[in-house]
Write a protein that holds these residues in place. Structure first.
Motif, PDB file in Angstrom:
ATOM      1  N   LEU A   1       0.832  -1.329  -0.011  1.00  0.00           N
ATOM      2  CA  LEU A   1       0.130   0.013   0.028  1.00  0.00           C
ATOM      3  C   LEU A   1       0.732   1.324   0.114  1.00  0.00           C
ATOM      4  O   LEU A   1       0.413   2.234  -0.701  1.00  0.00           O
ATOM      5  N   HIS A   2       2.039   1.168   0.760  1.00  0.00           N
ATOM      6  CA  HIS A   2       2.716   2.438   0.579  1.00  0.00           C
ATOM      7  C   HIS A   2       3.549   2.451  -0.668  1.00  0.00           C
ATOM      8  O   HIS A   2       3.478   3.886  -1.167  1.00  0.00           O
ATOM      9  N   TYR A   3       3.937   1.563  -1.457  1.00  0.00           N
ATOM     10  CA  TYR A   3       4.296   1.781  -2.802  1.00  0.00           C
ATOM     11  C   TYR A   3       3.160   2.279  -3.645  1.00  0.00           C
ATOM     12  O   TYR A   3       3.513   3.517  -4.250  1.00  0.00           O
ATOM     13  N   MET A   4       1.977   1.891  -3.360  1.00  0.00           N
ATOM     14  CA  MET A   4       0.913   2.480  -4.284  1.00  0.00           C
ATOM     15  C   MET A   4       0.636   4.035  -3.942  1.00  0.00           C
ATOM     16  O   MET A   4       0.502   4.936  -4.719  1.00  0.00           O
TER      17      MET A   4
ATOM     18  N   GLU B   1      14.312   7.682  -4.701  1.00  0.00           N
ATOM     19  CA  GLU B   1      14.810   7.322  -3.517  1.00  0.00           C
ATOM     20  C   GLU B   1      14.012   6.207  -2.844  1.00  0.00           C
ATOM     21  O   GLU B   1      14.597   5.227  -2.143  1.00  0.00           O
ATOM     22  N   LEU B   2      12.930   6.014  -3.154  1.00  0.00           N
ATOM     23  CA  LEU B   2      11.927   4.895  -2.628  1.00  0.00           C
ATOM     24  C   LEU B   2      11.955   3.718  -3.382  1.00  0.00           C
ATOM     25  O   LEU B   2      11.199   2.466  -2.974  1.00  0.00           O
ATOM     26  N   GLY B   3      12.296   3.744  -4.506  1.00  0.00           N
ATOM     27  CA  GLY B   3      12.233   2.589  -5.696  1.00  0.00           C
ATOM     28  C   GLY B   3      11.078   2.460  -6.286  1.00  0.00           C
ATOM     29  O   GLY B   3      10.495   1.267  -6.689  1.00  0.00           O
ATOM     30  N   VAL B   4      10.247   3.362  -6.358  1.00  0.00           N
ATOM     31  CA  VAL B   4       8.947   3.395  -6.674  1.00  0.00           C
ATOM     32  C   VAL B   4       8.880   4.038  -8.491  1.00  0.00           C
ATOM     33  O   VAL B   4       9.572   4.910  -8.615  1.00  0.00           O
ATOM     34  N   VAL B   5       8.432   3.164  -9.168  1.00  0.00           N
ATOM     35  CA  VAL B   5       8.645   3.459 -10.734  1.00  0.00           C
ATOM     36  C   VAL B   5       7.180   3.919 -11.020  1.00  0.00           C
ATOM     37  O   VAL B   5       6.211   2.991 -11.177  1.00  0.00           O
TER      38      VAL B   5
ATOM     39  N   LEU C   1       5.978  -4.652  -7.848  1.00  0.00           N
ATOM     40  CA  LEU C   1       5.038  -4.395  -6.792  1.00  0.00           C
ATOM     41  C   LEU C   1       5.355  -5.447  -5.434  1.00  0.00           C
ATOM     42  O   LEU C   1       5.758  -6.505  -5.766  1.00  0.00           O
ATOM     43  N   PRO C   2       5.543  -5.016  -4.296  1.00  0.00           N
ATOM     44  CA  PRO C   2       5.441  -5.924  -3.376  1.00  0.00           C
ATOM     45  C   PRO C   2       4.543  -6.835  -3.249  1.00  0.00           C
ATOM     46  O   PRO C   2       3.444  -6.418  -3.564  1.00  0.00           O
ATOM     47  N   ARG C   3       4.575  -7.677  -2.647  1.00  0.00           N
ATOM     48  CA  ARG C   3       3.559  -8.829  -2.389  1.00  0.00           C
ATOM     49  C   ARG C   3       2.492  -8.643  -1.518  1.00  0.00           C
ATOM     50  O   ARG C   3       2.866  -7.666  -0.789  1.00  0.00           O
ATOM     51  N   LYS C   4       1.394  -9.361  -1.998  1.00  0.00           N
ATOM     52  CA  LYS C   4       0.231  -9.009  -0.976  1.00  0.00           C
ATOM     53  C   LYS C   4       0.606  -9.711   0.396  1.00  0.00           C
ATOM     54  O   LYS C   4       1.143 -10.595   0.506  1.00  0.00           O
ATOM     55  N   GLU C   5      -0.013  -9.080   1.644  1.00  0.00           N
ATOM     56  CA  GLU C   5      -0.017  -9.671   2.918  1.00  0.00           C
ATOM     57  C   GLU C   5      -0.928 -10.886   2.976  1.00  0.00           C
ATOM     58  O   GLU C   5      -1.858 -11.048   2.487  1.00  0.00           O
TER      59      GLU C   5
END
Length: 435
Positions: free
Chosen positions: A311-314, A327-331, A391-395
């Motif tokens: 969620l933080h990535y999104m 810096e956060l690695g978000v593309v 994308l980070p994986r889902k919880e």
């Protein structure tokens, strides 16, 4: 006073335009001398243009100098010189044909909701092109390899990621449809939603906004794979039945997809109803019966507590400052990349392309992949100047629903009022050159 026996059968009094005695109907007719009430005039010279609209992409050096001097975003003291969504909008507005421009469209493009919408669409399109290339490679490998259960697990992850990114676009699009928040004054029934529906005006605004967004996404993704971006954007907003771009190009790309590609790229939230009951794929994602993290619906608007890395990535991709994306690695396409690595029209400089190739060759295993089987060869990854979206994986744990949902608003990042006025002034000069 005229006699009742006058020729023509009409008699009556007409002084100062107040009343007339109509002898034919035997009634008193009131004639007002007040000026008529102004009626909102909707001047639509032609029907809303769709994919036939061409933007200029051959801006010469003189025009580039003029753009840089008059219309390019100026940096504030201490501000990092990185590409923002405003920079991409500026290029699209500068190269757009005059016939699709309007003051309403410019105002709408400079709203926080629209900016979140555009950034979500850029993120989704980048990931869609990336997964389309990946699935094309996997289909080609099926000729030599055998599918295993791990293939289904990986492809289901791709499918769920695409569905979640479509949901990010859909939540902002829903605000536009209902006229919520800063979109109230753009509702087709007025801010109070009590006027008569202006359907023609609304259709024109929607079509021009959609075409403008396609151009913005194409620019933000390095001017690659325009047809794929346009086809997919029109599909998710209009469904396959009303995809005018597909009806014009007649690519048949969906029918040419393999079964595995269709499951991943289109998702499982599709509903095939009658034409009158058809919903767009975006609305189907909102009402889909699948496990959806409710916190995604408020990203960038409502302050969410205890966010997962996904969620933080999104959130950063949709509503975070562009200065922190790298810096956060978000593309999000080329957003957040140094503006010095691109020319005035946001074309990558040769040195930047070489550095990008060197960095991606060590981090991405499929940077030279081929396109989908239906669309032939693609150029999405051949000269891509931005890294792949990861994308980070889902919880894995079950989602906890609190007794009450958060209602504290997120800090909204304002749009550039200076740029909005610049483009409004330029449009007035183009529409009225002799004033």
């Amino acid at each position: 006073m005229a006699d009742d026996d006058d020729e023509g059968g009409f008699g009556g009094l007409y002084e100062d335009g107040h009343w007339i005695w109509d002898d034919i109907s035997k009634s008193l007719v009131f004639v007002s001398d007040l000026p008529p009430k102004p009626v909102e005039a909707i001047q639509i010279l032609a029907k809303a243009p769709t994919g036939t609209v061409e933007f200029r992409d051959d801006v010469d050096l003189i025009e580039q100098i003029r753009f840089r001097r008059r219309y390019q975003r100026k940096l504030k003291p201490g501000q990092e010189d990185v590409i923002t969504v405003q920079d991409v909008k500026d290029i699209a507005l500068y190269t757009a044909p005059v016939q699709i421009m309007s003051p309403l469209l410019i105002n709408m493009l400079h709203l926080p909701t629209t900016e979140r919408f555009i950034r979500a669409l850029i993120l989704y399109s980048a990931y869609y092109l990336q997964i389309a290339d990946e699935m094309a490679n996997r289909i080609m490998e099926l000729e030599k390899k055998i599918r295993t259960p791990d293939c289904d697990i990986l492809e289901h992850e791709f499918r769920d990621n695409l569905a979640d990114l479509r949901l990010l676009v859909a939540k902002e699009y829903s605000v536009m449809l209902i006229g919520g928040s800063d979109m109230r004054k753009f509702h087709h029934m007025g801010p109070a939603k009590k006027r008569r529906s202006l359907s023609d005006k609304d259709a024109r605004l929607f079509e021009t906004l959609l075409r403008m967004c396609v151009q913005i996404v194409w620019l933000a993704l390095g001017r690659k794979s325009f047809n794929q971006i346009e086809l997919e954007t029109n599909r998710i907003f209009k469904s396959e039945i009303f995809n005018a771009v597909e009806h014009t190009l007649k690519t048949g790309y969906i029918n040419n997809m393999a079964k595995e590609e269709r499951v991943v790229l289109l998702g499982h939230c599709l509903r095939y109803d009658k034409k009158l009951n058809t919903r767009s794929p975006l609305m189907n994602e909102v009402f889909c019966h699948r496990p959806i993290d409710y916190r995604m619906m408020g990203l960038g608007v409502i302050k969410v507590q205890q966010m997962s890395p996904r969620l933080h990535y999104m959130l950063q991709a949709v509503a975070g400052p562009e200065e922190k994306l790298s810096e956060l690695g978000v593309v999000v396409g080329i957003l957040g990349m140094p503006r010095s690595a691109f020319d005035t029209m946001l074309r990558p400089l040769p040195t930047a392309v070489e550095k990008s190739k060197a960095s991606m060759s060590s981090t991405s295993g499929h940077s030279s992949s081929k396109s989908t089987a239906s669309m032939g060869k693609s150029t999405t990854a051949a000269h891509k100047v931005y890294p792949d979206v990861v994308l980070p994986r889902k919880e894995t744990r079950e989602l906890f629903y609190p007794p009450s949902f958060p209602d504290e608003p997120e800090k909204i990042r304002p749009c550039s009022e200076t740029q909005r006025r610049r483009w409004q002034n330029r449009l007035m000069k183009l529409l009225h050159p002799h004033r």
